[in-house]
Design a protein around this motif. Structure first.
Motif, PDB file in Angstrom:
ATOM      1  N   THR A   1     -38.048  37.516  41.038  1.00 39.77           N
ATOM      2  CA  THR A   1     -38.237  37.675  42.450  1.00 39.77           C
ATOM      3  C   THR A   1     -38.977  36.432  42.971  1.00 39.77           C
ATOM      4  OG1 THR A   1     -40.595  38.509  41.585  1.00 39.77           O
ATOM      5  CG2 THR A   1     -38.700  40.143  42.188  1.00 39.77           C
ATOM      6  N   SER A   2     -39.238  35.439  41.948  1.00 36.90           N
ATOM      7  CA  SER A   2     -39.982  34.018  42.511  1.00 36.90           C
ATOM      8  C   SER A   2     -38.906  33.159  42.468  1.00 36.90           C
ATOM      9  CB  SER A   2     -41.100  33.821  41.447  1.00 36.90           C
ATOM     10  OG  SER A   2     -41.424  32.277  41.699  1.00 36.90           O
ATOM     11  N   GLY A   3     -38.791  32.303  43.687  1.00 39.07           N
ATOM     12  CA  GLY A   3     -37.989  31.252  43.518  1.00 39.07           C
ATOM     13  C   GLY A   3     -38.203  30.037  42.814  1.00 39.07           C
ATOM     14  N   ARG A   4     -39.524  29.875  42.544  1.00 36.64           N
ATOM     15  CA  ARG A   4     -39.799  28.836  41.658  1.00 36.64           C
ATOM     16  C   ARG A   4     -39.517  29.029  40.380  1.00 36.64           C
ATOM     17  NH1 ARG A   4     -39.877  23.791  41.187  1.00 36.64           N
ATOM     18  NH2 ARG A   4     -40.920  23.482  43.372  1.00 36.64           N
ATOM     19  N   ASN A   5     -39.805  30.378  39.815  1.00 40.19           N
ATOM     20  CA  ASN A   5     -39.476  30.725  38.385  1.00 40.19           C
ATOM     21  C   ASN A   5     -38.031  30.581  38.352  1.00 40.19           C
ATOM     22  OD1 ASN A   5     -39.787  31.883  35.935  1.00 40.19           O
ATOM     23  ND2 ASN A   5     -39.810  33.981  36.766  1.00 40.19           N
ATOM     24  N   ALA A   6     -37.297  31.089  39.289  1.00 39.07           N
ATOM     25  CA  ALA A   6     -35.741  31.223  38.998  1.00 39.07           C
ATOM     26  C   ALA A   6     -35.345  29.655  39.037  1.00 39.07           C
ATOM     27  CB  ALA A   6     -35.080  31.510  40.392  1.00 39.07           C
ATOM     28  N   LEU A   7     -35.678  28.617  39.565  1.00 37.36           N
ATOM     29  CA  LEU A   7     -35.582  27.242  39.502  1.00 37.36           C
ATOM     30  C   LEU A   7     -35.962  26.877  38.221  1.00 37.36           C
ATOM     31  CD1 LEU A   7     -34.142  24.895  40.845  1.00 37.36           C
ATOM     32  CD2 LEU A   7     -36.147  24.515  42.019  1.00 37.36           C
ATOM     33  N   ASP A   8     -37.251  27.023  37.695  1.00 39.32           N
ATOM     34  CA  ASP A   8     -37.414  26.726  36.300  1.00 39.32           C
ATOM     35  C   ASP A   8     -36.828  27.241  35.195  1.00 39.32           C
ATOM     36  OD1 ASP A   8     -39.846  25.284  37.419  1.00 39.32           O
ATOM     37  OD2 ASP A   8     -41.124  26.975  37.113  1.00 39.32           O
ATOM     38  N   LEU A   9     -36.069  28.448  35.264  1.00 35.57           N
ATOM     39  CA  LEU A   9     -35.391  28.992  34.476  1.00 35.57           C
ATOM     40  C   LEU A   9     -34.120  28.245  34.426  1.00 35.57           C
ATOM     41  CD1 LEU A   9     -36.270  32.845  34.619  1.00 35.57           C
ATOM     42  CD2 LEU A   9     -36.549  31.235  32.695  1.00 35.57           C
TER      43      LEU A   9
ATOM     44  N   GLU B   1     -38.885  18.216  42.973  1.00 37.54           N
ATOM     45  CA  GLU B   1     -38.827  17.790  44.375  1.00 37.54           C
ATOM     46  C   GLU B   1     -38.522  18.828  45.312  1.00 37.54           C
ATOM     47  OE1 GLU B   1     -36.540  14.202  44.419  1.00 37.54           O
ATOM     48  OE2 GLU B   1     -37.787  12.944  43.177  1.00 37.54           O
ATOM     49  N   LEU B   2     -38.064  19.910  44.840  1.00 37.15           N
ATOM     50  CA  LEU B   2     -37.682  20.968  45.717  1.00 37.15           C
ATOM     51  C   LEU B   2     -38.739  22.064  46.102  1.00 37.15           C
ATOM     52  CD1 LEU B   2     -34.186  21.610  44.061  1.00 37.15           C
ATOM     53  CD2 LEU B   2     -34.627  20.069  45.985  1.00 37.15           C
ATOM     54  N   SER B   3     -38.517  22.766  47.015  1.00 35.71           N
ATOM     55  CA  SER B   3     -39.409  23.720  47.577  1.00 35.71           C
ATOM     56  C   SER B   3     -38.666  25.146  47.671  1.00 35.71           C
ATOM     57  CB  SER B   3     -40.094  23.530  48.649  1.00 35.71           C
ATOM     58  OG  SER B   3     -41.028  22.362  48.569  1.00 35.71           O
ATOM     59  N   PRO B   4     -38.236  25.610  46.546  1.00 37.36           N
ATOM     60  CA  PRO B   4     -37.486  26.697  46.362  1.00 37.36           C
ATOM     61  C   PRO B   4     -38.185  27.898  47.248  1.00 37.36           C
ATOM     62  CG  PRO B   4     -38.499  26.527  44.433  1.00 37.36           C
ATOM     63  CD  PRO B   4     -38.767  25.501  45.295  1.00 37.36           C
ATOM     64  N   ALA B   5     -37.276  28.821  48.083  1.00 38.07           N
ATOM     65  CA  ALA B   5     -37.716  30.063  48.711  1.00 38.07           C
ATOM     66  C   ALA B   5     -37.737  31.231  47.583  1.00 38.07           C
ATOM     67  CB  ALA B   5     -36.828  30.331  50.019  1.00 38.07           C
ATOM     68  N   ASP B   6     -38.234  32.350  47.904  1.00 38.57           N
ATOM     69  CA  ASP B   6     -37.867  33.577  46.878  1.00 38.57           C
ATOM     70  C   ASP B   6     -36.706  34.133  47.588  1.00 38.57           C
ATOM     71  OD1 ASP B   6     -40.407  32.999  45.712  1.00 38.57           O
ATOM     72  OD2 ASP B   6     -41.537  34.640  47.106  1.00 38.57           O
ATOM     73  N   PRO B   7     -35.964  34.862  46.613  1.00 40.95           N
ATOM     74  CA  PRO B   7     -34.624  35.235  46.722  1.00 40.95           C
ATOM     75  C   PRO B   7     -34.542  36.489  47.851  1.00 40.95           C
ATOM     76  CG  PRO B   7     -35.376  35.680  44.745  1.00 40.95           C
ATOM     77  CD  PRO B   7     -36.404  34.870  45.186  1.00 40.95           C
ATOM     78  N   GLU B   8     -33.541  36.328  48.605  1.00 44.65           N
ATOM     79  CA  GLU B   8     -33.408  37.431  49.756  1.00 44.65           C
ATOM     80  C   GLU B   8     -32.743  38.511  49.216  1.00 44.65           C
ATOM     81  OE1 GLU B   8     -31.202  35.183  52.609  1.00 44.65           O
ATOM     82  OE2 GLU B   8     -32.730  33.932  53.059  1.00 44.65           O
ATOM     83  N   LEU B   9     -31.936  38.514  48.098  1.00 50.28           N
ATOM     84  CA  LEU B   9     -30.939  39.237  47.393  1.00 50.28           C
ATOM     85  C   LEU B   9     -31.572  39.314  45.960  1.00 50.28           C
ATOM     86  CD1 LEU B   9     -27.604  37.883  48.382  1.00 50.28           C
ATOM     87  CD2 LEU B   9     -28.847  39.791  49.583  1.00 50.28           C
ATOM     88  N   THR B  10     -31.413  40.472  45.496  1.00 47.43           N
ATOM     89  CA  THR B  10     -31.733  40.509  43.885  1.00 47.43           C
ATOM     90  C   THR B  10     -31.082  39.657  43.255  1.00 47.43           C
ATOM     91  OG1 THR B  10     -31.826  42.988  44.093  1.00 47.43           O
ATOM     92  CG2 THR B  10     -31.463  42.182  41.978  1.00 47.43           C
ATOM     93  N   LEU B  11     -31.799  38.813  42.269  1.00 45.60           N
ATOM     94  CA  LEU B  11     -31.152  37.739  41.855  1.00 45.60           C
ATOM     95  C   LEU B  11     -31.278  37.727  40.204  1.00 45.60           C
ATOM     96  CD1 LEU B  11     -30.210  34.721  41.566  1.00 45.60           C
ATOM     97  CD2 LEU B  11     -32.774  34.074  41.894  1.00 45.60           C
ATOM     98  N   TRP B  12     -30.387  37.859  39.146  1.00 45.55           N
ATOM     99  CA  TRP B  12     -30.627  38.040  37.739  1.00 45.55           C
ATOM    100  C   TRP B  12     -30.562  36.361  37.419  1.00 45.55           C
ATOM    101  CZ3 TRP B  12     -28.209  41.771  40.579  1.00 45.55           C
ATOM    102  CH2 TRP B  12     -28.492  43.100  40.147  1.00 45.55           C
ATOM    103  N   THR B  13     -31.270  36.437  36.069  1.00 41.20           N
ATOM    104  CA  THR B  13     -31.256  34.999  35.564  1.00 41.20           C
ATOM    105  C   THR B  13     -30.281  35.397  33.990  1.00 41.20           C
ATOM    106  OG1 THR B  13     -32.360  33.721  33.886  1.00 41.20           O
ATOM    107  CG2 THR B  13     -33.634  35.545  34.323  1.00 41.20           C
TER     108      THR B  13
END
Length: 306
Positions: A229-237, A209-221
């Protein structure tokens, strides 16, 4: 590069939020977070005892709220912000908010769902987690396999967290692998294992139900230590991570590859800076446990920017 690190469940202690409520606007923010997560976070962080805040429904929103409060307090004090963010387990929710992938409201609503779903999954079978410190990693993993325990967290610095049924964990503690210490953790389930699979679907529905934005900072999973680099990918992970191991060892290794020059761990802090001091020797690390620690964190940021 200064990295912001956000801790996971088990880092909370009774009353740890009390000093933060002395800051302007924090009480109001926590009240809003409480509505989002459906937990009285002010009472939980100041009045409730260790058993009550051990409840997964409480612990997860409480930890994320504390991280976001301390993150915002540092941003208000410092002229800059960390260049990268990472979270351990539920700390990934705070990391996604800090990186701009989710809004604070979205993050608190999501962690409320996560906590309730994981608590429901944990209630199906009595399970828990033990930290195994030291020893030969191969021998530790072999011992866990014989007991049908899962290495749920690879924390690096000689620490693996085992998860599974309470009798198996008790046997591990009674007959530890040579050279290890076994420490029961204050959590209410075998997180990041097959026992949490019932929670994945509920979290997946909430995330859809969310519409995530791409990260503004370097983001690790912490699923594998890579940057996202993809907000949707980060949320899925983040969703899938509920039932899969946390690879903080790989995350710290990736920090080193990216030239980390310092780590700031946000409230309730201490665990990740401890791991960093052993796994990233020589790298400055500041644990922001109370508002009194903000000055040291701001100084680290200022030094990095100079």
């Amino acid at each position: 590069m200064i990295i912001a690190a956000f801790p996971g469940q088990g880092s909370q202690t009774p009353g740890f939020l009390a000093p933060w409520l002395e800051l302007d606007g924090v009480r109001e923010r926590l009240a809003a977070y409480s509505d989002d997560a459906q937990v009285d976070l002010i009472a939980a962080g100041t009045e409730w005892d260790a058993d009550r805040i051990r409840d997964t429904r409480v612990a997860q929103p409480l930890i994320v709220a504390a991280s976001l409060i301390s993150w915002s307090a540092l941003l208000e004090l410092a002229a800059t912000r960390p260049a990268g963010v990472a979270g351990h387990s539920v700390g990934e929710v705070a990391a996604l908010v800090a990186a701009g992938v989710l809004t604070p409201t979205e993050g608190m609503r999501l962690v409320g769902v996560r906590g309730r779903a994981m608590a429901d999954a944990a209630a199906l079978t009595q399970t828990g987690m033990n930290a195994v410190i030291g020893g030969d990693e191969t021998a530790v993993l072999e011992r866990l396999a014989t007991l049908d325990l899962t290495p749920a967290n690879y924390n690096g610095a000689g620490q693996i967290v085992a998860a599974g049924t309470l009798p198996a964990l008790a046997e591990l503690a009674d007959t530890p692998v040579a050279g290890t210490r076994v420490i029961p953790l204050p959590v209410a389930g075998a997180f990041h294992t097959r026992f949490m699979e019932p929670a994945v679907e509920a979290l997946r529905d909430a995330a859809a139900e969310l519409s995530p934005a791409d990260p503004e900072l370097t983001l690790w999973t912490n699923s594998d230590g890579s940057t996202i680099t993809s907000g949707r990918n980060a949320l899925d992970l983040l969703v899938e991570q509920v039932a899969s191991p946390v690879r903080w060892d790989r995350t710290m290794a990736s920090f080193a590859e990216h030239g980390v020059t310092g780590i700031i761990e946000f409230a309730p802090a201490g665990t990740l800076t401890g791991l960093a001091k052993r796994g990233l020797r020589g790298t400055p690390a500041v644990a922001v446990k109370t508002p009194d620690d903000l000055a040291a964190a701001a100084a680290l940021l200022k030094e990095a920017a100079a």
